[in-house]
Motif scaffolding. Structure first.
Motif, PDB file in Angstrom:
ATOM      1  N   ASP A  33     -14.981  14.734   5.372  1.00 45.34           N
ATOM      2  CA  ASP A  33     -14.545  14.193   4.080  1.00 45.34           C
ATOM      3  C   ASP A  33     -13.033  13.956   4.103  1.00 45.34           C
ATOM      4  OD1 ASP A  33     -14.731  13.296   1.524  1.00 45.34           O
ATOM      5  OD2 ASP A  33     -14.893  15.271   0.595  1.00 45.34           O
ATOM      6  N   VAL A  34     -12.630  13.080   5.012  1.00 47.99           N
ATOM      7  CA  VAL A  34     -11.196  12.883   5.261  1.00 47.99           C
ATOM      8  C   VAL A  34     -10.481  12.291   4.050  1.00 47.99           C
ATOM      9  CG1 VAL A  34      -9.510  11.705   6.727  1.00 47.99           C
ATOM     10  CG2 VAL A  34     -11.579  12.663   7.735  1.00 47.99           C
ATOM     11  N   VAL A  35     -11.092  11.263   3.441  1.00 48.39           N
ATOM     12  CA  VAL A  35     -10.372  10.539   2.389  1.00 48.39           C
ATOM     13  C   VAL A  35     -10.046  11.434   1.192  1.00 48.39           C
ATOM     14  CG1 VAL A  35     -12.424   9.551   1.255  1.00 48.39           C
ATOM     15  CG2 VAL A  35     -10.227   8.378   1.096  1.00 48.39           C
ATOM     16  N   ARG A  36     -10.995  12.308   0.825  1.00 43.49           N
ATOM     17  CA  ARG A  36     -10.739  13.173  -0.341  1.00 43.49           C
ATOM     18  C   ARG A  36      -9.622  14.178  -0.058  1.00 43.49           C
ATOM     19  NH1 ARG A  36     -13.453  10.640  -4.224  1.00 43.49           N
ATOM     20  NH2 ARG A  36     -15.534  10.103  -3.587  1.00 43.49           N
ATOM     21  N   GLN A  37      -9.458  14.522   1.223  1.00 49.11           N
ATOM     22  CA  GLN A  37      -8.429  15.508   1.550  1.00 49.11           C
ATOM     23  C   GLN A  37      -7.068  14.872   1.788  1.00 49.11           C
ATOM     24  OE1 GLN A  37      -9.959  18.749   4.312  1.00 49.11           O
ATOM     25  NE2 GLN A  37     -11.564  17.209   4.422  1.00 49.11           N
ATOM     26  N   LEU A  38      -7.077  13.652   2.318  1.00 47.88           N
ATOM     27  CA  LEU A  38      -5.781  13.054   2.688  1.00 47.88           C
ATOM     28  C   LEU A  38      -5.210  12.106   1.629  1.00 47.88           C
ATOM     29  CD1 LEU A  38      -6.086  12.414   6.528  1.00 47.88           C
ATOM     30  CD2 LEU A  38      -5.070  14.335   5.326  1.00 47.88           C
ATOM     31  N   ALA A  39      -6.070  11.466   0.830  1.00 49.39           N
ATOM     32  CA  ALA A  39      -5.563  10.553  -0.197  1.00 49.39           C
ATOM     33  C   ALA A  39      -4.889  11.371  -1.288  1.00 49.39           C
ATOM     34  CB  ALA A  39      -6.712   9.734  -0.794  1.00 49.39           C
ATOM     35  N   PRO A  40      -3.765  10.919  -1.834  1.00 48.47           N
ATOM     36  CA  PRO A  40      -3.058   9.683  -1.519  1.00 48.47           C
ATOM     37  C   PRO A  40      -1.872   9.914  -0.566  1.00 48.47           C
ATOM     38  CG  PRO A  40      -2.223  10.534  -3.568  1.00 48.47           C
ATOM     39  CD  PRO A  40      -3.160  11.579  -3.004  1.00 48.47           C
ATOM     40  N   ARG A  41      -1.934  11.015   0.213  1.00 48.88           N
ATOM     41  CA  ARG A  41      -0.835  11.207   1.171  1.00 48.88           C
ATOM     42  C   ARG A  41      -0.948  10.177   2.290  1.00 48.88           C
ATOM     43  NH1 ARG A  41      -1.748  17.424   2.331  1.00 48.88           N
ATOM     44  NH2 ARG A  41      -3.868  16.661   2.180  1.00 48.88           N
ATOM     45  N   VAL A  42      -2.175   9.779   2.568  1.00 53.50           N
ATOM     46  CA  VAL A  42      -2.415   8.690   3.524  1.00 53.50           C
ATOM     47  C   VAL A  42      -3.082   7.568   2.741  1.00 53.50           C
ATOM     48  CG1 VAL A  42      -3.649   8.010   5.609  1.00 53.50           C
ATOM     49  CG2 VAL A  42      -2.738  10.332   5.407  1.00 53.50           C
ATOM     50  N   ILE A  43      -2.457   6.410   2.705  1.00 54.44           N
ATOM     51  CA  ILE A  43      -3.009   5.288   1.930  1.00 54.44           C
ATOM     52  C   ILE A  43      -3.243   4.094   2.846  1.00 54.44           C
ATOM     53  CG2 ILE A  43      -2.551   3.602   0.086  1.00 54.44           C
ATOM     54  CD1 ILE A  43      -1.107   5.724  -1.464  1.00 54.44           C
ATOM     55  N   TYR A  44      -4.406   3.485   2.697  1.00 58.46           N
ATOM     56  CA  TYR A  44      -4.769   2.312   3.492  1.00 58.46           C
ATOM     57  C   TYR A  44      -4.714   1.064   2.613  1.00 58.46           C
ATOM     58  CZ  TYR A  44      -7.916  -0.991   5.833  1.00 58.46           C
ATOM     59  OH  TYR A  44      -8.468  -2.111   6.397  1.00 58.46           O
ATOM     60  N   LEU A  45      -4.133   0.003   3.140  1.00 58.22           N
ATOM     61  CA  LEU A  45      -4.121  -1.282   2.426  1.00 58.22           C
ATOM     62  C   LEU A  45      -4.955  -2.290   3.197  1.00 58.22           C
ATOM     63  CD1 LEU A  45      -1.603  -0.214   0.757  1.00 58.22           C
ATOM     64  CD2 LEU A  45      -0.807  -2.572   0.843  1.00 58.22           C
ATOM     65  N   HIS A  46      -5.930  -2.884   2.526  1.00 55.94           N
ATOM     66  CA  HIS A  46      -6.764  -3.905   3.175  1.00 55.94           C
ATOM     67  C   HIS A  46      -5.924  -5.121   3.558  1.00 55.94           C
ATOM     68  CE1 HIS A  46      -9.733  -1.633   0.759  1.00 55.94           C
ATOM     69  NE2 HIS A  46     -10.554  -1.901   1.740  1.00 55.94           N
ATOM     70  N   GLN A  47      -6.454  -5.887   4.506  1.00 50.95           N
ATOM     71  CA  GLN A  47      -5.742  -7.114   4.912  1.00 50.95           C
ATOM     72  C   GLN A  47      -5.519  -8.011   3.698  1.00 50.95           C
ATOM     73  OE1 GLN A  47      -7.500  -9.183   8.182  1.00 50.95           O
ATOM     74  NE2 GLN A  47      -6.134 -10.924   7.994  1.00 50.95           N
ATOM     75  N   GLN A  48      -6.560  -8.162   2.906  1.00 59.01           N
ATOM     76  CA  GLN A  48      -6.380  -8.832   1.614  1.00 59.01           C
ATOM     77  C   GLN A  48      -6.580  -7.747   0.564  1.00 59.01           C
ATOM     78  OE1 GLN A  48      -9.247 -11.932   2.262  1.00 59.01           O
ATOM     79  NE2 GLN A  48      -7.633 -13.421   2.585  1.00 59.01           N
ATOM     80  N   PRO A  49      -5.478  -7.205   0.049  1.00 58.41           N
ATOM     81  CA  PRO A  49      -5.596  -6.040  -0.835  1.00 58.41           C
ATOM     82  C   PRO A  49      -6.454  -6.347  -2.057  1.00 58.41           C
ATOM     83  CG  PRO A  49      -3.304  -6.485  -0.307  1.00 58.41           C
ATOM     84  CD  PRO A  49      -4.096  -7.654   0.169  1.00 58.41           C
ATOM     85  N   TYR A  50      -7.199  -5.339  -2.478  1.00 58.48           N
ATOM     86  CA  TYR A  50      -8.018  -5.479  -3.684  1.00 58.48           C
ATOM     87  C   TYR A  50      -7.184  -5.018  -4.873  1.00 58.48           C
ATOM     88  CZ  TYR A  50     -11.919  -5.265  -6.887  1.00 58.48           C
ATOM     89  OH  TYR A  50     -12.756  -5.485  -7.960  1.00 58.48           O
ATOM     90  N   LEU A  51      -7.027  -5.884  -5.846  1.00 51.52           N
ATOM     91  CA  LEU A  51      -6.349  -5.469  -7.076  1.00 51.52           C
ATOM     92  C   LEU A  51      -7.410  -5.363  -8.169  1.00 51.52           C
ATOM     93  CD1 LEU A  51      -3.116  -7.667  -6.974  1.00 51.52           C
ATOM     94  CD2 LEU A  51      -3.447  -5.366  -6.124  1.00 51.52           C
TER      95      LEU A  51
END
Lengths: 223, 231
Positions: free
Chosen positions: A78-96
């Protein structure tokens, strides 16, 4: 890739493997990301750059022997729940989100319980940083590609992430927009953030001090 | 020629503000609205859960919902009748031939439409939305609320479609409502009754109202679809 001296890396990964069906996409023996260092992950289209960033963000499952953030072991289930938002990923075309630019930037502040009295100041700072004050109350679908990328960067920066994972952030942008986005990325690097950028063409990202890692045949080399 | 005269008379009846006529329209709209309010929260949540999470029995539930979509309204009416009649398990609640029974019946009819359309909206939603929420640190509750907000126009379109289904059905309303004047007589049961008596003016007037409602619903749907496509 290096681990200078005794310094504990920000993020340390060992034995990362990712298969799509039977095909081995990623086979990374060891990867260490250092604070204040920027990285360019290069490789041809389909080399697995996006997948690597998504795995590091916890958005894509993978086989990982060990993952540690600042020396503390992270549950690889469960990486995302532990690392977000210290580690943030941006999609190539970011979703707003289909709200407003301001609401998009405030999203992370609300999600992470940042005290309400700080929201306004942080929002204004982020809008000014990305140069998007003039579209603060505009619906995201009315923005240009460059503006969308800048809003997404501001939305991440406002949370002060330790690691920012950017997937081809300047692809599909015209020259002016590319320069603006590059300027913002350089500022993030200068401010002691660790920025990891996947790009098929390092020339598009003007980051001379970045460590260049090449992804080829599922293996990561360089550094 | 007779049809033309009857239609003229029907329009005149509508414009004159005939109390009985507008009372029937009011009962229809009120019952449908309350039925939707009753069905929407569980149906939308179920559609969302089916679209977003994998769990045992998920496929069976999807097949059941799709089957319910095709179930004739009169069968739902029959089942409810048996449940609510004096000998039935809920007979003691004295709900048969009341507006409450109609509301429950129409909620049952609206449920599969709302759930199925929400499911398809969630399945069709951009995967990046939920990933963006997660990477920005959203917990499970905020993630769910964010996804529902992102597909809100599709969910509203589902509500409009559900309203269209329940306001135009007759089987369930007739069986559990009983077509009691001033209480459970709605647009469709009134049309059936008036036609069977050979009196077409009120029937045509109510038919005009149903067509106008259908028109409004389709304008609403077109507007929602336009909003949803803006991204």
């Amino acid at each position: 890739m290096s681990m200078p001296g005794n310094q504990v890396p920000l993020l340390a990964v060992r034995g990362l493997k990712k298969h799509f069906d039977q095909r081995l996409i990623l086979n990374v023996d060891r990867l260490a990301l250092e604070r204040g260092q920027s990285y360019l992950i290069t490789g041809s289209n389909g080399a697995g750059k996006t997948t690597l960033l998504r795995v590091l963000a916890g958005l894509e499952p993978a086989e990982i022997d060990s993952l540690a953030y600042e020396g503390v072991s992270v549950d690889t289930g469960d990486v995302v729940r532990q690392l977000a938002p210290r580690v943030i990923y941006l999609h190539q075309q970011p979703y707003l989100f289909n709200t407003s630019v301001a609401a998009n930037i405030m999203f992370g502040l609300k999600a992470n319980g940042v005290p309400r009295h700080l929201h306004k100041t942080l929002l204004e700072e982020a809008l000014a940083w990305a140069g998007v004050q003039h579209v603060a109350h505009v619906s995201p679908h009315k923005l240009s590609g460059g503006e969308r990328q800048r809003v997404a960067l501001a939305r991440a920066k406002v949370l002060n992430p330790a690691i920012l994972l950017l997937d081809e952030p300047t692809a599909n942008l015209d020259e002016d927009a590319r320069q603006q986005v590059n300027h913002l990325i350089r500022q993030m690097c200068d401010n002691n953030h660790c920025v990891v950028i996947a790009t098929h063409d390092p020339e598009l990202i003007a980051l001379p001090s970045a460590v260049v890692l090449r992804l080829h045949h599922a293996m990561l080399t360089g550094g | 020629m007779e049809l033309l005269q009857t239609t003229h008379a029907a329009i005149a009846l509508l414009l004159a503000g005939d109390e009985a006529l507008w009372g029937i329209i009011w009962i229809s709209v009120k019952v449908c609205f309350l039925a939707l309010m009753l069905a929407a929260p569980p149906a939308v949540l179920m559609g969302f859960a089916l679209g977003n999470y994998k769990f045992p029995g998920r496929r069976v539930l999807i097949v059941l919902i799709q089957t319910l979509l095709a179930l004739p309204t009169v069968v739902i009416g029959l089942l409810l009748y048996m449940l609510l009649s004096r000998q039935g398990p809920f007979g003691g609640m004295h709900l048969l031939f009341t507006q409450e029974a109609m509301i429950v019946g129409q909620a049952v009819l609206a449920f599969p439409i709302l759930a199925a359309l929400t499911l398809s909206a969630v399945q069709g939603a951009d995967r990046r939305a939920v990933e963006t929420a997660r990477t920005l640190g959203a917990g499970r509750l905020r993630e769910t609320v964010t996804m529902l907000l992102e597909v809100r126009f599709a969910v509203m379109a589902a509500m409009i479609s559900g309203f269209g289904r329940v306001i135009s059905e007759i089987g369930c309303a007739m069986m559990v409502g009983g077509n009691i004047a001033g209480v459970t007589r709605n647009i469709t049961t009134a049309i059936a009754l008036e036609t069977s008596k050979g009196e077409f003016v009120q029937g045509i007037a109510l038919g005009i109202v149903l067509v106008l409602i259908a028109l409004a619903i389709n304008f609403g749907l077109a507007l929602m679809q336009g909003r949803g496509e803006q991204r």
